[in-house]
Design an enzyme around this catalytic site. Structure first.
Site, PDB file in Angstrom:
ATOM      1  N   MET A 153      -7.382   2.377   3.133  1.00  0.00           N
ATOM      2  CA  MET A 153      -8.486   2.173   2.193  1.00  0.00           C
ATOM      3  C   MET A 153      -9.469   1.157   2.763  1.00  0.00           C
ATOM      4  O   MET A 153     -10.262   0.559   2.025  1.00  0.00           O
ATOM      5  CB  MET A 153      -7.948   1.699   0.835  1.00  0.00           C
ATOM      6  CG  MET A 153      -7.052   2.751   0.189  1.00  0.00           C
ATOM      7  SD  MET A 153      -6.872   2.547  -1.592  1.00  0.00           S
ATOM      8  CE  MET A 153      -6.092   0.949  -1.683  1.00  0.00           C
ATOM      9  N   HIS A 195      -2.603  -2.650   9.401  1.00  0.00           N
ATOM     10  CA  HIS A 195      -3.205  -1.335   9.671  1.00  0.00           C
ATOM     11  C   HIS A 195      -3.279  -1.083  11.174  1.00  0.00           C
ATOM     12  O   HIS A 195      -3.003   0.029  11.651  1.00  0.00           O
ATOM     13  CB  HIS A 195      -4.637  -1.267   9.123  1.00  0.00           C
ATOM     14  CG  HIS A 195      -4.749  -1.429   7.638  1.00  0.00           C
ATOM     15  ND1 HIS A 195      -5.323  -2.524   7.063  1.00  0.00           N
ATOM     16  CD2 HIS A 195      -4.375  -0.613   6.627  1.00  0.00           C
ATOM     17  CE1 HIS A 195      -5.307  -2.387   5.739  1.00  0.00           C
ATOM     18  NE2 HIS A 195      -4.734  -1.240   5.458  1.00  0.00           N
ATOM     19  N   GLN A 247      -6.159   5.965  -7.672  1.00  0.00           N
ATOM     20  CA  GLN A 247      -4.911   5.202  -7.656  1.00  0.00           C
ATOM     21  C   GLN A 247      -5.071   3.817  -8.296  1.00  0.00           C
ATOM     22  O   GLN A 247      -4.145   3.015  -8.262  1.00  0.00           O
ATOM     23  CB  GLN A 247      -4.332   5.106  -6.240  1.00  0.00           C
ATOM     24  CG  GLN A 247      -5.134   4.289  -5.251  1.00  0.00           C
ATOM     25  CD  GLN A 247      -4.577   4.441  -3.835  1.00  0.00           C
ATOM     26  OE1 GLN A 247      -4.789   5.453  -3.163  1.00  0.00           O
ATOM     27  NE2 GLN A 247      -3.842   3.445  -3.379  1.00  0.00           N
ATOM     28  N   GLY A 274       2.705   2.013   6.359  1.00  0.00           N
ATOM     29  CA  GLY A 274       3.398   0.737   6.543  1.00  0.00           C
ATOM     30  C   GLY A 274       4.573   0.617   5.591  1.00  0.00           C
ATOM     31  O   GLY A 274       4.501   1.034   4.427  1.00  0.00           O
ATOM     32  N   LYS A 294       5.531  -1.985   4.230  1.00  0.00           N
ATOM     33  CA  LYS A 294       5.235  -2.956   3.162  1.00  0.00           C
ATOM     34  C   LYS A 294       5.104  -2.223   1.826  1.00  0.00           C
ATOM     35  O   LYS A 294       5.574  -2.681   0.809  1.00  0.00           O
ATOM     36  CB  LYS A 294       3.932  -3.698   3.514  1.00  0.00           C
ATOM     37  CG  LYS A 294       3.793  -5.043   2.867  1.00  0.00           C
ATOM     38  CD  LYS A 294       3.074  -5.028   1.552  1.00  0.00           C
ATOM     39  CE  LYS A 294       1.623  -4.706   1.673  1.00  0.00           C
ATOM     40  NZ  LYS A 294       0.989  -4.561   0.352  1.00  0.00           N
ATOM     41  N   GLN A 314       5.684   3.707  -1.890  1.00  0.00           N
ATOM     42  CA  GLN A 314       4.686   4.698  -1.474  1.00  0.00           C
ATOM     43  C   GLN A 314       5.221   5.556  -0.328  1.00  0.00           C
ATOM     44  O   GLN A 314       5.094   6.779  -0.321  1.00  0.00           O
ATOM     45  CB  GLN A 314       3.411   3.967  -1.048  1.00  0.00           C
ATOM     46  CG  GLN A 314       2.396   4.834  -0.334  1.00  0.00           C
ATOM     47  CD  GLN A 314       1.093   4.104  -0.076  1.00  0.00           C
ATOM     48  OE1 GLN A 314       0.309   3.912  -0.974  1.00  0.00           O
ATOM     49  NE2 GLN A 314       0.838   3.718   1.161  1.00  0.00           N
ATOM     50  N   VAL A 349       4.138  -5.994   8.952  1.00  0.00           N
ATOM     51  CA  VAL A 349       3.587  -7.070   9.792  1.00  0.00           C
ATOM     52  C   VAL A 349       3.386  -8.288   8.890  1.00  0.00           C
ATOM     53  O   VAL A 349       2.796  -8.176   7.812  1.00  0.00           O
ATOM     54  CB  VAL A 349       2.256  -6.654  10.438  1.00  0.00           C
ATOM     55  CG1 VAL A 349       1.696  -7.790  11.291  1.00  0.00           C
ATOM     56  CG2 VAL A 349       2.456  -5.400  11.300  1.00  0.00           C
TER      57      VAL A 349
HETATM   58  O1  PAF Z   1      -1.660   2.383   1.421  1.00  0.00           O
HETATM   59  C1  PAF Z   1      -2.872   2.626   1.205  1.00  0.00           C
HETATM   60  O2  PAF Z   1      -3.753   1.972   1.744  1.00  0.00           O
HETATM   61  C2  PAF Z   1      -3.249   3.748   0.249  1.00  0.00           C
HETATM   62  O3  PAF Z   1      -2.375   3.818  -0.821  1.00  0.00           O
HETATM   63  C3  PAF Z   1      -3.382   5.114   0.953  1.00  0.00           C
HETATM   64  C4  PAF Z   1      -2.051   5.586   1.519  1.00  0.00           C
HETATM   65  C5  PAF Z   1      -4.402   5.023   2.070  1.00  0.00           C
HETATM   66  C6  PAF Z   1      -3.866   6.163  -0.053  1.00  0.00           C
HETATM   67  O4  PAF Z   1      -5.082   5.818  -0.597  1.00  0.00           O
END
Ligand code: PAF
Length: 293
Positions: free
Chosen positions: A32, A39, A63, A149, A151, A155, A178
Site C-alpha cells: 500500500m 517491504h 480494507q 511479510g 509481520k 493476512q 524485519v
Molecule cells: O499488507 C498490505 O500492505 C496490504 O494488506 C496488501 C496485502 C497490500 C493488500 O492491500
C-alpha cells in the site's frame, strides 16, 4: 534509477504475460506504499528468486473501516518508486481507486472462519477487503510467486488459504519480519508514534520475546505464557493490549499446550496507533536492522 509506473491493469497483464512467454518467472509484491525496509526485503527476495518483479502500490480503501486511518495513511509515490528502482524492481502497478473499484463493483472474496480470529475480531470487513484486492492483483499480474511479510501473520495465512481454495497458480512466499534494532517490527504505522509511544512500542516484541524465553526453559502452558505476555505489556503504561493470543499456525485457534509451531500474536494500541506483532515459539528467522548478528 527510474522505474516504469503503470496505472492500467490491462497493460500490466500484457507486460507480465509477455515476460512469461519469454520464459521468465515473475514475482509480485503487493503493497500500500509508504515503503520501508520490510517491504524492500520482500522486493529483494523477489528480485533474487524471479527474473522480473512487479510491485503494486495501492492504498486499498475496502480494507479500512470508517474511522480507521485511511485518510492519514502516508502517501509518497515518487519516493517509493525511487527506492523500488534502486532495489531492482521492474514495474510498479499503481492503479487509481476508480480503476480497481469502478462504479457498480459488487464482487468480493469472503472467507469463512479464519477472518473472524485475531485482528478480524476487531476489524470487521478488513480481510474481505484484503482478500478481494489481493485476488484482483493476482488476476492483473498473474505472477508465479507473490511475497508477503510475516509481520501480518493472519493476512498471510488467509492469503495462502485463498490461493489454495480458489486454485490460484501462485506460490505464496511469506518472508521474515524485519525489526528495528530494539525489536519493533517495521510498519508504515510506526510513523504515527510520538517519541514516547515509540519508546513504549517495543512492548510487543518484549512480550513475545519473554514468552519465547520461558518456552525455551520448558514452559508449555499457554495460560502461563500468555500471562507472561500480558504482564510485559502491562509494564508499559502507554500500551493497551487489544488481544494477546497463542494460536495454531494454520487454524488460528488458541492452543492449550504450546509447541514449536505455535504462534504468539498480539495487537496493542498506543494512543490512537494500533500495532500488531507475532512470533513462532520454534525457529524464528526475524531480521534485526543495525544489529551485528
Ligand atoms: O499488507 C498490505 O500492505 C496490504 O494488506 C496488501 C496485502 C497490500 C493488500 O492491500
Amino acid at each position: 534509477m527510474s522505474i516504469r509506473c503503470e496505472q492500467s491493469p490491462d497493460e500490466v497483464s500484457r507486460v507480465v504475460r509477455c515476460w512469461q512467454r519469454g520464459g521468465g518467472s515473475v514475482g509480485l509484491v503487493p503493497t500500500m506504499g509508504a515503503l520501508h525496509e520490510g517491504h524492500l526485503s520482500l522486493v529483494r527476495a523477489s528480485v533474487a528468486e524471479c527474473e522480473r518483479t512487479v510491485v503494486s502500490i495501492f492504498l486499498n480503501p475496502t480494507q479500512f473501516s470508517p474511522g480507521e486511518d485511511l485518510e492519514r495513511y502516508p502517501r509518497r509515490l515518487e519516493e517509493d518508486c525511487r527506492v523500488l528502482g534502486e532495489a531492482g524492481a521492474d514495474l510498479v502497478f499503481c492503479p487509481a481507486e476508480q480503476t480497481m473499484y469502478p462504479p457498480g463493483f459488487c464482487t468480493y472474496v469472503v472467507q469463512e472462519g479464519l477472518p473472524e480470529r485475531l485482528c478480524g475480531a476487531f476489524r470487521p470487513g478488513h480481510f474481505r477487503g484484503v482478500l478481494t484486492v489481493v485476488m484482483k492483483l493476482f488476476q492483473v499480474a498473474p505472477a508465479q510467486r507473490a511475497y508477503f511479510g510475516r509481520k501480518d501473520f493472519q493476512q498471510s495465512v488467509l492469503i495462502r488459504r485463498m490461493a489454495e481454495d480458489l486454485n490460484v497458480p501462485v506460490e505464496v512466499r511469506v518472508m521474515p519480519t524485519v525489526r528495528e534494532k530494539d525489536g519493533l517490527a517495521m510498519s508504515s504505522r510506526n510513523e504515527y508514534l510520538t517519541a514516547e509511544q515509540r519508546r513504549q512500542a517495543v512492548c510487543l516484541y518484549e512480550a513475545l520475546a519473554a514468552a519465547r524465553r520461558l518456552f525455551r526453559k520448558g514452559e508449555r502452558s499457554s495460560e502461563r505464557l500468555l500471562g507472561k505476555m500480558r504482564e510485559v505489556v502491562a509494564g508499559f503504561p502507554a500500551a493497551r493490549a487489544q488481544y494477546v493470543e497463542i494460536v495454531d499456525p494454520d487454524t488460528l485457534q488458541p492452543v492449550r499446550q504450546v509447541g514449536e509451531d505455535s504462534v504468539g500474536a498480539l495487537a496493542v494500541c498506543l494512543g490512537e496507533v494500533r500495532l500488531i506483532d507475532n512470533m513462532p515459539f520454534g525457529e524464528c528467522p526475524d531480521i534485526f536492522l543495525g544489529r551485528d548478528s
